[in-house]
Enzyme design. Structure first.
Site, PDB file in Angstrom:
ATOM      1  N   CYS A   1      23.079  43.813  26.102  1.00  0.00           N
ATOM      2  CA  CYS A   1      22.484  44.367  24.875  1.00  0.00           C
ATOM      3  C   CYS A   1      21.282  43.533  24.442  1.00  0.00           C
ATOM      4  CB  CYS A   1      23.546  44.395  23.777  1.00  0.00           C
ATOM      5  SG  CYS A   1      22.920  44.752  22.142  1.00  0.00           S
TER       6      CYS A   1
ATOM      7  N   CYS B   1      21.562  42.326  20.843  1.00  0.00           N
ATOM      8  CA  CYS B   1      22.507  41.206  20.734  1.00  0.00           C
ATOM      9  C   CYS B   1      21.842  39.908  21.198  1.00  0.00           C
ATOM     10  CB  CYS B   1      23.753  41.476  21.576  1.00  0.00           C
ATOM     11  SG  CYS B   1      24.647  42.986  21.147  1.00  0.00           S
TER      12      CYS B   1
END
Length: 182
Positions: free
Chosen positions: A68, A71
């Protein structure tokens, strides 16, 4: 000195220089890895979910994945926040790629990551936010969580990475079992 002896000395000197450079590179690589704020490093230091929901401290749970980009973009800021709030708040990290967390993914309806679920000291989910969040937003939410007041930025949305939880026959919706649906 013969040409063969001079060539051997040059070769040995080059080998020694390369060995020193490689050793320094490996040493510095381990130092960088040890001080890393990678998601994996943070997850290893995170409080286990079972402990966090029963120890009486408020909790911030992050649903994340190593792939991600949102993230990853938040990793450094979150590492600093975790260091600042570690005495007052539990930090839990649940990797959405680990099927162990599928019940939690479904329970909290994770459909974008990062997703943050805020729990009070009694282990009750009280708010969530989805997507990249500025550190000031997370800190304001944590301050409110600690003070047991409403979170100012709950249910806010930022940039997310698309995520669909894996679903098998045992977890499909009850209405999908009938072939006679119209």
């Amino acid at each position: 000195m013969s040409t063969a002896t001079a060539a051997t000395r040059i070769r040995n000197t080059l080998i020694a220089i390369v060995a020193v450079v490689l050793s320094a590179t490996i040493f510095l690589g381990f130092q960088t890895q040890a001080n890393s704020t990678s998601l994996e490093a943070q997850a290893q230091k995170a409080t286990p979910l079972e402990v966090a929901l029963t120890n009486g401290k408020p909790t911030l749970t992050e649903f994340y994945a190593d792939w991600c980009t949102s993230c990853q973009a938040m990793a450094d800021d979150l590492a600093a926040i975790k260091k600042k709030y570690t005495e007052k708040v539990n930090f839990v990290m649940l990797n959405v790629d680990n099927s162990k967390w599928l019940p939690e993914i479904l329970r909290y309806r994770v459909d974008g990551i990062p997703e943050f679920v805020y729990f009070n000291g009694r282990g009750e989910a009280i708010a969530e936010s989805i997507g990249e969040q500025p550190s000031s937003v997370i800190e304001a939410n944590l301050d409110a969580l600690i003070a047991e007041t409403s979170l100012p930025y709950a249910y806010s949305s930022g940039q997310t990475s698309t995520f669909s939880p894996p679903v098998n026959a045992a977890t499909t919706a009850p209405r999908t079992h009938s072939a006679q649906q119209q």
